[in-house]
Design a protein around this motif. Structure first.
Motif, mmCIF file in Angstrom:
data_model
loop_
_atom_site.group_PDB
_atom_site.id
_atom_site.type_symbol
_atom_site.label_atom_id
_atom_site.label_comp_id
_atom_site.label_asym_id
_atom_site.label_seq_id
_atom_site.Cartn_x
_atom_site.Cartn_y
_atom_site.Cartn_z
ATOM 1 N N ARG A 102 25.523 -9.366 -5.160
ATOM 2 C CA ARG A 102 25.330 -9.167 -3.851
ATOM 3 C C ARG A 102 26.001 -7.902 -3.309
ATOM 4 O O ARG A 102 25.652 -7.253 -2.187
ATOM 5 C CB ARG A 102 26.011 -10.268 -3.081
ATOM 6 N N VAL A 103 27.232 -7.580 -4.013
ATOM 7 C CA VAL A 103 28.102 -6.462 -3.507
ATOM 8 C C VAL A 103 27.315 -5.212 -3.722
ATOM 9 O O VAL A 103 26.982 -4.043 -2.938
ATOM 10 C CB VAL A 103 29.512 -6.306 -4.057
ATOM 11 N N VAL A 104 26.558 -5.317 -5.040
ATOM 12 C CA VAL A 104 25.562 -3.946 -5.434
ATOM 13 C C VAL A 104 24.669 -4.068 -4.310
ATOM 14 O O VAL A 104 24.493 -2.897 -4.112
ATOM 15 C CB VAL A 104 25.253 -4.143 -6.876
ATOM 16 N N LEU A 105 23.884 -4.755 -4.135
ATOM 17 C CA LEU A 105 22.944 -4.850 -3.024
ATOM 18 C C LEU A 105 23.282 -4.219 -1.710
ATOM 19 O O LEU A 105 22.511 -3.669 -1.370
ATOM 20 C CB LEU A 105 22.384 -6.266 -3.006
ATOM 21 N N GLU A 106 24.468 -4.789 -1.244
ATOM 22 C CA GLU A 106 25.278 -4.152 -0.077
ATOM 23 C C GLU A 106 25.162 -2.678 -0.180
ATOM 24 O O GLU A 106 24.973 -2.094 0.830
ATOM 25 C CB GLU A 106 26.494 -5.220 0.310
ATOM 26 N N HIS A 107 25.858 -2.274 -1.127
ATOM 27 C CA HIS A 107 26.042 -0.914 -1.378
ATOM 28 C C HIS A 107 24.915 -0.159 -1.179
ATOM 29 O O HIS A 107 24.920 0.936 -0.653
ATOM 30 C CB HIS A 107 26.865 -0.599 -2.638
ATOM 31 N N VAL A 108 23.790 -0.283 -1.946
ATOM 32 C CA VAL A 108 22.607 0.463 -1.959
ATOM 33 C C VAL A 108 21.635 0.304 -0.792
ATOM 34 O O VAL A 108 20.940 1.033 -0.690
ATOM 35 C CB VAL A 108 21.765 0.303 -3.327
ATOM 36 N N THR A 109 21.999 -0.858 -0.146
ATOM 37 C CA THR A 109 21.120 -1.042 1.010
ATOM 38 C C THR A 109 21.805 -0.699 2.396
ATOM 39 O O THR A 109 20.920 -1.004 3.319
ATOM 40 C CB THR A 109 20.489 -2.449 1.123
ATOM 41 N N SER A 110 22.896 -0.395 2.306
ATOM 42 C CA SER A 110 23.676 0.034 3.474
ATOM 43 C C SER A 110 22.756 1.233 4.184
ATOM 44 O O SER A 110 22.275 1.868 3.673
ATOM 45 C CB SER A 110 25.101 -0.014 3.462
ATOM 46 N N GLY A 132 28.537 3.663 -10.133
ATOM 47 C CA GLY A 132 27.598 4.255 -11.156
ATOM 48 C C GLY A 132 26.523 4.881 -10.557
ATOM 49 O O GLY A 132 25.581 5.442 -11.679
ATOM 50 N N PHE A 133 26.235 5.056 -9.535
ATOM 51 C CA PHE A 133 24.981 5.613 -8.965
ATOM 52 C C PHE A 133 25.077 7.217 -8.549
ATOM 53 O O PHE A 133 23.916 7.888 -8.717
ATOM 54 C CB PHE A 133 24.673 4.880 -7.610
ATOM 55 N N VAL A 134 26.092 7.690 -8.377
ATOM 56 C CA VAL A 134 26.409 9.073 -7.963
ATOM 57 C C VAL A 134 27.398 9.735 -8.895
ATOM 58 O O VAL A 134 28.272 9.136 -9.165
ATOM 59 C CB VAL A 134 26.890 8.995 -6.366
ATOM 60 N N HIS A 135 27.233 10.963 -9.007
ATOM 61 C CA HIS A 135 27.976 11.735 -9.992
ATOM 62 C C HIS A 135 28.658 12.871 -9.012
ATOM 63 O O HIS A 135 27.835 13.625 -8.351
ATOM 64 C CB HIS A 135 27.204 12.447 -11.137
ATOM 65 N N ARG A 136 29.900 12.988 -9.228
ATOM 66 C CA ARG A 136 30.850 13.985 -8.281
ATOM 67 C C ARG A 136 31.230 15.035 -9.319
ATOM 68 O O ARG A 136 31.886 14.502 -10.194
ATOM 69 C CB ARG A 136 31.644 13.304 -7.613
ATOM 70 N N ASP A 137 30.830 16.226 -8.840
ATOM 71 C CA ASP A 137 31.149 17.289 -10.000
ATOM 72 C C ASP A 137 32.132 18.211 -8.794
ATOM 73 O O ASP A 137 31.354 19.114 -8.246
ATOM 74 C CB ASP A 137 29.830 17.929 -10.413
ATOM 75 N N ALA A 138 33.206 18.061 -9.100
ATOM 76 C CA ALA A 138 34.412 18.947 -8.576
ATOM 77 C C ALA A 138 34.624 20.047 -9.251
ATOM 78 O O ALA A 138 35.251 20.055 -10.537
ATOM 79 C CB ALA A 138 35.516 18.043 -8.153
ATOM 80 N N LYS A 139 34.317 21.132 -8.807
ATOM 81 C CA LYS A 139 34.540 22.633 -9.651
ATOM 82 C C LYS A 139 36.031 23.377 -9.130
ATOM 83 O O LYS A 139 36.333 23.422 -7.863
ATOM 84 C CB LYS A 139 33.503 23.824 -9.263
ATOM 85 N N GLY A 190 21.460 5.598 -10.814
ATOM 86 C CA GLY A 190 21.283 6.042 -9.250
ATOM 87 C C GLY A 190 19.988 6.486 -8.940
ATOM 88 O O GLY A 190 19.568 6.192 -7.685
ATOM 89 N N ARG A 191 19.135 7.170 -9.629
ATOM 90 C CA ARG A 191 17.616 7.424 -9.457
ATOM 91 C C ARG A 191 16.920 6.346 -9.527
ATOM 92 O O ARG A 191 15.978 6.050 -8.613
ATOM 93 C CB ARG A 191 17.346 8.465 -10.525
ATOM 94 N N GLU A 192 17.259 5.319 -10.208
ATOM 95 C CA GLU A 192 16.383 4.158 -10.369
ATOM 96 C C GLU A 192 16.509 3.450 -8.891
ATOM 97 O O GLU A 192 15.844 2.874 -8.292
ATOM 98 C CB GLU A 192 16.848 3.404 -11.469
ATOM 99 N N ALA A 193 18.100 3.458 -8.632
ATOM 100 C CA ALA A 193 18.110 2.616 -7.214
ATOM 101 C C ALA A 193 17.729 3.150 -6.125
ATOM 102 O O ALA A 193 17.037 2.693 -5.129
ATOM 103 C CB ALA A 193 19.803 2.324 -7.165
ATOM 104 N N ALA A 194 17.873 4.704 -6.161
ATOM 105 C CA ALA A 194 17.087 5.546 -4.908
ATOM 106 C C ALA A 194 15.904 5.148 -4.872
ATOM 107 O O ALA A 194 15.320 5.191 -3.645
ATOM 108 C CB ALA A 194 17.835 6.991 -5.206
ATOM 109 N N GLU A 195 15.110 5.168 -6.000
ATOM 110 C CA GLU A 195 13.603 5.134 -5.731
ATOM 111 C C GLU A 195 13.307 3.834 -5.138
ATOM 112 O O GLU A 195 12.191 3.533 -4.249
ATOM 113 C CB GLU A 195 12.983 5.274 -7.418
ATOM 114 N N GLN A 196 14.015 2.721 -5.494
ATOM 115 C CA GLN A 196 13.776 1.344 -4.853
ATOM 116 C C GLN A 196 14.107 1.535 -3.486
ATOM 117 O O GLN A 196 13.097 0.959 -2.531
ATOM 118 C CB GLN A 196 14.658 0.366 -5.699
ATOM 119 N N VAL A 197 15.143 1.722 -3.067
ATOM 120 C CA VAL A 197 15.380 1.888 -1.632
ATOM 121 C C VAL A 197 14.614 2.829 -0.950
ATOM 122 O O VAL A 197 14.469 2.648 0.287
ATOM 123 C CB VAL A 197 16.950 1.950 -1.361
#
Length: 135
Positions: A29-37, A80-87, A102-109
């Protein structure tokens, strides 16, 4: 965190936890809340196009505050959906991109978001009919 969904007896008698989003204590449920906010969906959808710097992403996801976008990205990164690359340059240069998960989740939402865009007329018609019936 322990999974508190349903338990089934696995081979050898050891309990096996099975996620069930309909159970109030299931971590899915928490994961669902994060990706569907609201901001989660829009950030994931934007990142489907390409990696973005923070400011670019904020402009692309119209209406989100800096604080909310930062919080959303941090949550999606932790999941684990987003990668942050700080230079390590001055000024700081940080790119955000999707992980494979993240790509998999993004395609769904994003499919759901596009559906909402395409069916908006039907929803508005239903709302009008509902409001008219209540008057």
């Amino acid at each position: 965190m322990s999974v508190s969904a349903t338990s089934q007896e696995a081979a050898g008698g050891a309990p096996r936890w099975v996620p069930d989003v309909n159970r109030p204590v299931c971590p899915s449920r928490v994961v669902l809340e994060h990706v569907t906010s609201r901001w989660g969906v829009l950030a994931l959808a934007a990142l489907l196009e390409r990696p973005y710097r923070f400011g670019e992403l904020r402009r692309t996801v119209g209406g989100v505050s800096e604080k909310m976008l930062a919080q959303t990205l941090r949550t999606l990164e932790r999941d684990g959906f987003v990668h942050r690359d700080a230079k390590p340059v001055i000024p700081p240069h940080v790119d955000y991109s999707l992980t494979p998960l993240g790509r998999e989740a993004a395609e769904q939402v994003w499919g759901l978001a596009r559906w909402a865009e395409h069916r908006l007329d039907a929803v508005e018609t239903a709302r009008e009919a509902y409001d008219e019936a209540r008057s």
